[in-house]
Design an enzyme around this catalytic site. Structure first.
Site, short mmCIF file in Angstrom:
data_model
loop_
_atom_site.label_atom_id
_atom_site.label_comp_id
_atom_site.label_asym_id
_atom_site.label_seq_id
_atom_site.Cartn_x
_atom_site.Cartn_y
_atom_site.Cartn_z
N LYS A 74 -51.00 -17.01 -30.57
CA LYS A 74 -50.43 -16.14 -29.55
C LYS A 74 -49.80 -17.02 -28.48
O LYS A 74 -50.38 -18.06 -28.09
CB LYS A 74 -51.54 -15.26 -28.96
CG LYS A 74 -51.09 -14.20 -27.96
CD LYS A 74 -52.29 -13.36 -27.52
CE LYS A 74 -51.93 -12.25 -26.55
NZ LYS A 74 -53.10 -11.41 -26.19
N SER A 149 -52.53 -6.51 -26.77
CA SER A 149 -51.33 -7.28 -26.50
C SER A 149 -50.99 -8.33 -27.55
O SER A 149 -49.89 -8.88 -27.54
CB SER A 149 -51.49 -8.02 -25.15
OG SER A 149 -52.58 -8.94 -25.21
N SER A 173 -57.43 -6.61 -26.88
CA SER A 173 -56.13 -7.10 -27.33
C SER A 173 -56.14 -7.84 -28.66
O SER A 173 -55.07 -8.20 -29.17
CB SER A 173 -55.50 -8.00 -26.26
OG SER A 173 -55.05 -7.24 -25.18
#
Length: 483
Positions: A74, A149, A173
């Site tokens: 990420k 996210s 997330s």
């Protein structure tokens, strides 16, 4: 799609070469990413192939546990040589001068880090639509969100571009996008994985966790990145590893707690049906069902949206146009601050900074922030009582399947409720995992969330592995995925 464990085994046995695997990963990304936009940055072919070739020349008995296995990060984790934007214009062009601890450990395990994945700006969101670089699309239906996210990491694994990826979980997330994208997502106990080098959103809630197609792969990746780290004072002191025998120990005699009072309002009927069938599956494997009552999740939503923005308003104060990324010219220093932050932050980040600043301001601290901390303590005690009756708590990961892109953008409250079943886990610091447990009639994945006691990550992985061994939902692949 081959699993990470099988891929690592084939590489070590000499049936595959790291350069073949690296080349195939880049080809899959080139084929799938233009449709999904899971990646913000992909390493250059020359760089990645040189690393794979260097690994190939080493004796295989010196290889680490993830030797030659492609992994995506990420884009809120620092890695030398790669950008770190956090999905924000304010960090556009920033390249960190050091590796996050998880990156150091991936390199030591000889994993091939292929690139950085898309996310909601500074990990604030539940759909990956808040990225300043455009939304990621769900591999099961490109008109829908992959969750957030960490939606880029979830989509990268679900589509077969990589077998493993890392995300960060502050309020769900990792687990929520795993559920909406049909993969496994694991949020470790707070402190199990070092946060050093993870760009901070809400420091008392943030945890780095793995995405994978199987629980076995998630445990393999967790075993590499977990463990003590002197650079993160909140990190647990003891090492962590799950061996194959422990993972395969089954669920016979364990108690699965089901908070029936939470499974009513707002829960999609198809999600509810898949969830109850999953609990029945665990019962068929020898686990006993225990009825529970947990605190109304509305309290967790309220507490979370005070605590997290308060910490975010403090953490994001460092982006002042002086030390990182974007800087817009102005006649004076204050003007430069205002112009840069106004242009660099998106609407959702500005909204949370304002909420957090307000909650921490003189005269409102006791009324909002202190009250939220008290609610957080009650939520933790609520779980402690639940674990007196059960070894693990089961709830749906998300109240709905993946929603359409743009459907909730203009309604922040509706978007916040997408995490209604995951937020309390972060507030209590507990481990949680989402595993695929069914599909809707439209072919959208549904996730089962299992929540464990503080520090009992190994037992939680064992229960999830037993469920996955008895089902085949994780074996299904979205149409057009890269096999």
């Amino acid at each position: 799609m081959i699993t990470a464990a099988a891929l690592a085994h084939d590489l070590r046995a000499g049936r595959l070469r790291p350069t073949e695997v690296a080349e195939a990963a880049l080809a899959r990304i080139a084929a799938s990413d233009p449709k999904l936009h899971a990646f913000l940055h992909v390493r250059g072919a020359d760089d990645l192939m040189a690393e794979a070739a260097a690994l190939e020349k080493r004796p295989r008995d010196t290889w680490g546990p993830l030797a030659g296995v492609p992994v995506a990060l990420k884009d809120n984790m620092c890695a030398v040589g790669q950008p770190c934007t956090c999905g924000s214009k304010i960090l556009e062009g920033y390249r960190p001068p050091y590796d996050a601890t998880v990156v150091e450990r991936l390199r030591a395990a000889d994993a091939l880090i292929v690139g950085k994945t898309n996310l909601d700006e500074f990990a604030m969101g539940s759909s990956t639509e808040n990225s300043a670089y455009g939304p990621t699309r769900n591999p099961w239906d490109p008109e829908r969100v992959p969750g957030g996210s960490s939606g880029g990491s979830a989509a990268a694994v679900a589509s077969g571009m990589v077998p493993l990826a890392l995300g960060s979980d502050t309020g769900g997330s990792v687990r929520q996008p795993a559920a909406l994208s049909g993969v496994v997502g694991y949020k470790p106990t707070y402190g199990r994985v070092s946060r050093y080098g993870l760009v901070a959103f809400a420091s008392s809630l943030d945890q780095i966790g793995p995405f994978a197609r199987t629980v076995e792969d998630a445990a393999l990746l967790l075993g590499v990145i977990a463990g003590p780290d002197a650079r993160d004072a909140t990190c647990m002191a003891e090492p962590f590893r799950v061996d194959a025998a422990e993972l395969a120990a089954g669920v016979k005699g364990l108690r699965v707690g089901v908070p029936d009072n939470l499974l009513r309002e707002g829960l999609d009927p198809e999600v509810a049906a898949a969830f109850h069938a999953a609990v029945d599956t665990l019962g068929g494997l020898g686990a006993a069902r225990a009825s529970l009552e947990l605190m109304d999740p509305a309290y967790a939503v309220s507490a979370y949206y005070i605590v997290a923005p308060a910490e975010a308003s403090s953490n994001l104060a460092r982006y002042d146009a002086v030390r990182y990324g974007l800087r817009l010219p102005s006649d004076d220093l204050k003007g430069m601050y205002l112009a840069t932050r106004r242009a660099g932050f998106g609407a959702e980040v500005r909204r949370r900074i304002m909420i957090g600043t307000y909650a921490l301001s003189a005269g409102y601290y006791d009324a909002y922030y202190l009250k939220a901390l008290k609610a957080r303590t009650l939520i933790r005690r609520d779980f402690e009582r639940a674990f007196g009756k059960a070894d693990v708590v089961a709830v749906p990961t998300s109240p709905t399947p993946a929603f359409r892109i743009g459907e909730k953008v203009s309604d922040p409250l509706s978007m916040y409720l997408a995490d209604v079943f995951t937020l309390s886990v972060n507030l209590a610091g507990l481990p949680g995992i989402s595993v695929p447990c069914g599909f809707t009639a439209a072919g959208l994945p549904v996730g089962l969330q299992l929540i464990g006691r503080f520090g009992e990550d190994a037992r939680l992985l064992r229960i999830a592995h037993a469920f996955q061994a008895a089902t085949d939902f994780h074996l299904r692949e979205p149409a057009g995925s890269a096999s």
